[in-house]
Scaffold this active site. Structure first.
Site, PDB file in Angstrom:
ATOM      1  N   HIS A  12       0.872  -1.208   0.000  1.00 48.54           N
ATOM      2  CA  HIS A  12       0.000   0.000   0.000  1.00 48.54           C
ATOM      3  C   HIS A  12       0.894   1.240   0.000  1.00 48.54           C
ATOM      4  O   HIS A  12       1.352   1.686   1.046  1.00 48.54           O
ATOM      5  CB  HIS A  12      -0.918  -0.007   1.230  1.00 48.54           C
ATOM      6  CG  HIS A  12      -1.931   1.085   1.243  1.00 48.54           C
ATOM      7  ND1 HIS A  12      -3.248   0.870   1.611  1.00 48.54           N
ATOM      8  CD2 HIS A  12      -1.859   2.413   0.937  1.00 48.54           C
ATOM      9  CE1 HIS A  12      -3.923   2.006   1.521  1.00 48.54           C
ATOM     10  NE2 HIS A  12      -3.094   2.965   1.127  1.00 48.54           N
ATOM     11  N   HIS A  14       1.532   5.303  -1.718  1.00 47.29           N
ATOM     12  CA  HIS A  14       1.131   6.445  -2.557  1.00 47.29           C
ATOM     13  C   HIS A  14       2.398   7.079  -3.124  1.00 47.29           C
ATOM     14  O   HIS A  14       3.250   7.529  -2.364  1.00 47.29           O
ATOM     15  CB  HIS A  14       0.359   7.478  -1.734  1.00 47.29           C
ATOM     16  CG  HIS A  14      -0.915   6.925  -1.169  1.00 47.29           C
ATOM     17  ND1 HIS A  14      -2.117   7.001  -1.834  1.00 47.29           N
ATOM     18  CD2 HIS A  14      -1.167   6.260  -0.018  1.00 47.29           C
ATOM     19  CE1 HIS A  14      -3.059   6.415  -1.109  1.00 47.29           C
ATOM     20  NE2 HIS A  14      -2.516   5.943  -0.005  1.00 47.29           N
ATOM     21  N   LEU A  15       2.493   7.092  -4.458  1.00 50.17           N
ATOM     22  CA  LEU A  15       3.696   7.667  -5.085  1.00 50.17           C
ATOM     23  C   LEU A  15       3.397   8.959  -5.827  1.00 50.17           C
ATOM     24  O   LEU A  15       4.305   9.598  -6.354  1.00 50.17           O
ATOM     25  CB  LEU A  15       4.358   6.642  -6.016  1.00 50.17           C
ATOM     26  CG  LEU A  15       4.994   5.433  -5.304  1.00 50.17           C
ATOM     27  CD1 LEU A  15       5.499   4.414  -6.307  1.00 50.17           C
ATOM     28  CD2 LEU A  15       6.125   5.866  -4.364  1.00 50.17           C
ATOM     29  N   ARG A  16       2.109   9.335  -5.894  1.00 50.38           N
ATOM     30  CA  ARG A  16       1.698  10.627  -6.481  1.00 50.38           C
ATOM     31  C   ARG A  16       2.000  10.710  -7.970  1.00 50.38           C
ATOM     32  O   ARG A  16       2.562   9.804  -8.575  1.00 50.38           O
ATOM     33  CB  ARG A  16       2.357  11.819  -5.739  1.00 50.38           C
ATOM     34  CG  ARG A  16       2.220  11.798  -4.220  1.00 50.38           C
ATOM     35  CD  ARG A  16       0.806  11.709  -3.751  1.00 50.38           C
ATOM     36  NE  ARG A  16       0.692  11.942  -2.314  1.00 50.38           N
ATOM     37  CZ  ARG A  16      -0.344  11.506  -1.591  1.00 50.38           C
ATOM     38  NH1 ARG A  16      -1.324  10.813  -2.133  1.00 50.38           N
ATOM     39  NH2 ARG A  16      -0.399  11.775  -0.308  1.00 50.38           N
ATOM     40  N   ASN A  41      -5.130   7.119  -6.202  1.00 53.05           N
ATOM     41  CA  ASN A  41      -5.761   8.430  -5.939  1.00 53.05           C
ATOM     42  C   ASN A  41      -4.841   9.586  -6.343  1.00 53.05           C
ATOM     43  O   ASN A  41      -4.465  10.414  -5.532  1.00 53.05           O
ATOM     44  CB  ASN A  41      -6.153   8.549  -4.449  1.00 53.05           C
ATOM     45  CG  ASN A  41      -4.959   8.489  -3.512  1.00 53.05           C
ATOM     46  OD1 ASN A  41      -3.936   7.884  -3.823  1.00 53.05           O
ATOM     47  ND2 ASN A  41      -5.079   9.117  -2.358  1.00 53.05           N
ATOM     48  N   HIS A 134     -10.556   0.965   1.698  1.00 57.79           N
ATOM     49  CA  HIS A 134     -10.345   1.939   2.758  1.00 57.79           C
ATOM     50  C   HIS A 134     -11.604   1.827   3.609  1.00 57.79           C
ATOM     51  O   HIS A 134     -12.650   2.347   3.243  1.00 57.79           O
ATOM     52  CB  HIS A 134     -10.155   3.346   2.195  1.00 57.79           C
ATOM     53  CG  HIS A 134      -9.832   4.345   3.259  1.00 57.79           C
ATOM     54  ND1 HIS A 134      -8.685   5.110   3.246  1.00 57.79           N
ATOM     55  CD2 HIS A 134     -10.487   4.680   4.400  1.00 57.79           C
ATOM     56  CE1 HIS A 134      -8.662   5.875   4.320  1.00 57.79           C
ATOM     57  NE2 HIS A 134      -9.748   5.644   5.035  1.00 57.79           N
ATOM     58  N   ASP A 242       1.074   2.465   3.631  1.00 58.71           N
ATOM     59  CA  ASP A 242       0.233   3.655   3.399  1.00 58.71           C
ATOM     60  C   ASP A 242       1.081   4.927   3.408  1.00 58.71           C
ATOM     61  O   ASP A 242       0.607   5.992   3.791  1.00 58.71           O
ATOM     62  CB  ASP A 242      -0.911   3.752   4.414  1.00 58.71           C
ATOM     63  CG  ASP A 242      -1.986   4.735   3.960  1.00 58.71           C
ATOM     64  OD1 ASP A 242      -2.026   5.066   2.759  1.00 58.71           O
ATOM     65  OD2 ASP A 242      -2.767   5.186   4.817  1.00 58.71           O
ATOM     66  N   HIS A 246       2.984  14.293   1.668  1.00 59.27           N
ATOM     67  CA  HIS A 246       2.449  15.657   1.524  1.00 59.27           C
ATOM     68  C   HIS A 246       3.589  16.586   1.915  1.00 59.27           C
ATOM     69  O   HIS A 246       4.315  16.289   2.863  1.00 59.27           O
ATOM     70  CB  HIS A 246       1.277  15.897   2.482  1.00 59.27           C
ATOM     71  CG  HIS A 246       0.062  15.071   2.177  1.00 59.27           C
ATOM     72  ND1 HIS A 246      -0.873  15.436   1.244  1.00 59.27           N
ATOM     73  CD2 HIS A 246      -0.363  13.898   2.695  1.00 59.27           C
ATOM     74  CE1 HIS A 246      -1.830  14.517   1.193  1.00 59.27           C
ATOM     75  NE2 HIS A 246      -1.544  13.567   2.062  1.00 59.27           N
TER      76      HIS A 246
HETATM   77  C1  NCD Z   1      -3.702   8.994   1.873  1.00 65.12           C
HETATM   78  C2  NCD Z   1      -3.150  10.030   0.890  1.00 65.12           C
HETATM   79  O1  NCD Z   1      -2.648  11.059   1.330  1.00 65.12           O
HETATM   80  O2  NCD Z   1      -3.188   9.769  -0.320  1.00 65.12           O
HETATM   81  N1  NCD Z   1      -3.853   9.621   3.162  1.00 65.12           N
HETATM   82  C3  NCD Z   1      -3.951   8.993   4.361  1.00 65.12           C
HETATM   83  O3  NCD Z   1      -4.190   9.676   5.354  1.00 65.12           O
HETATM   84  N2  NCD Z   1      -3.767   7.698   4.492  1.00 65.12           N
HETATM   85  C4  NCD Z   1      -4.965   8.429   1.336  1.00 65.12           C
HETATM   86  C5  NCD Z   1      -5.425   7.192   2.061  1.00 65.12           C
HETATM   87  O4  NCD Z   1      -4.885   6.105   1.864  1.00 65.12           O
HETATM   88  O5  NCD Z   1      -6.365   7.303   2.855  1.00 65.12           O
HETATM   89 ZN    ZN Z   2      -3.549   4.923   1.457  1.00 66.94          ZN
END
Ligand code: NCD
Ligand code: ZN
Length: 336
Positions: A12, A14-16, A41, A134, A242, A246
């Protein structure tokens, strides 16, 4: 002491898709991870089908070619049967991901009504695309949002007995218990932040936005239950960070974005957490066996070596992004 393990899977991440993408993606291997599920996302348009998954994986490979990216397609009531078939047939796609509308970063157009998704779940079950959830209910009190989702999880396991379901980033003792009660088609990912933080690390004393993510970290009993789930050695629980980068400026703004970044420090931090909790013997299964087996993937053959001969101080930030446990001295690091 030195510890050689298979390089990690992170199911899991997020690499944007903006200027944060190279900051996170170029540091995947620095964190000891060589394969992972990349979340859909992204902006301006989420990854919704095989075609956009292939394009996104291509962009990631331009930054770090030496990594196996497994994409998630974002599910919605407009997901079609053909999109599920194409996803299953696409080697770049591993799962379908469902976000509840508005609970987290870039989830505005998520799912509001589970019943609107029943046809999609049916196709996923039929063709064999695992459902990644989620698991929080929108517009419920934040601390209860995961709790409120558990009856839905039970219902899905009952109504779609052959559908593989992953409850992502679990955060409560009650969720651990529920996962154990459901069939072996249901698994859960656990993040490093939910193993080290409680709600007090966000809210007690001075507000700490860098510890804020969804689902929010809960109580000490909940944290202990997650540790106990790993210690039990049950293969239903495996690693998904996860990690969600940011910029510091977005975290420290008046309205702070949820998400905690951990990609560059995964192996040192997780190994230190496991050592502190006297469960180093569970690390390999958690980071490179149980998840791979659940998804039916070959196990990684490349190895990494960790050492506790010199402590590691987690940097304050990586190009403007503050990591989990910033400035903390931890015992383990990747061996030079
Ligand atoms: C994630 C994100 O910033 O993309 N943020 C988070 O708080 N976990 C999105 C997600 O997995 O809920
Ligand atoms: Zn996530």
């Amino acid at each position: 002491m030195k510890l050689t393990l298979p390089a990690f899977d992170d199911f899991h991440i997020h690499l944007r898709n903006d200027d944060r993408m190279p900051i996170a993606t170029s540091r995947l291997r620095m964190g000891g991870v060589i394969r992972g599920i990349v979340m859909p996302n992204i902006v301006p348009k989420s990854v919704d089908d095989a075609e956009s998954a292939i394009a996104y994986v291509g962009r990631l490979k331009e930054v770090e070619p030496n990594f196996t990216y497994l994409a998630a397609i974002k599910l919605s009531p407009s997901t079609t049967e053909q999109m599920i078939i194409d996803a299953v047939n696409c080697p770049d796609v591993l799962i379908g991901k469902q976000y509840p509308a508005g609970v987290t970063t870039n989830s505005e157009n998520g799912v509001t009504d589970i019943s609107s998704m029943y046809e999609v779940y049916g196709w996923m079950e039929k063709y064999g695309l695992p459902l990644s959830l989620h698991g929080e209910v929108p517009r419920t009190p934040v601390l209860d949002a995961e709790h409120a989702f558990l009856p839905i999880l039970r219902q899905l396991n009952k109504d779609f007995p052959n559908l593989k379901i992953i409850m992502e980033h679990i955060s409560t003792a009650e969720t651990v218990k529920t996962i154990l009660e459901l069939s072996d088609k249901v698994a859960a990912t656990i993040t490093p932040q939910h193993l080290v933080l409680t709600i007090n690390d966000i809210l007690a004393g001075r507000l700490n936005v860098h510890n804020y993510c969804m689902p929010v970290a809960k109580t000490e009993d909940d944290r202990q239950a997650l540790i106990a789930a790993i210690k039990s050695g049950n293969p239903k629980f495996f690693f998904g960070s996860d990690s969600a980068p940011h910029y510091r400026t977005a975290k420290e703004a008046g309205k702070s974005s949820p998400g905690i970044f951990s990609t560059p420090v995964i192996a040192p931090l997780l190994t230190s957490i496991f050592a502190e909790n006297d469960m180093l013997d569970k690390l390999e299964n958690f980071t490179s066996k149980f998840g791979a087996e659940f998804y039916g993937l070959e196990r990684n053959t490349e190895t990494i070596t960790l050492s506790d001969e010199e402590p590691y101080i987690i940097p304050d930030e990586f190009e403007g992004i503050v990591p989990l446990c910033a400035n903390k001295k931890i015992a383990w690091n990747l061996a030079k």
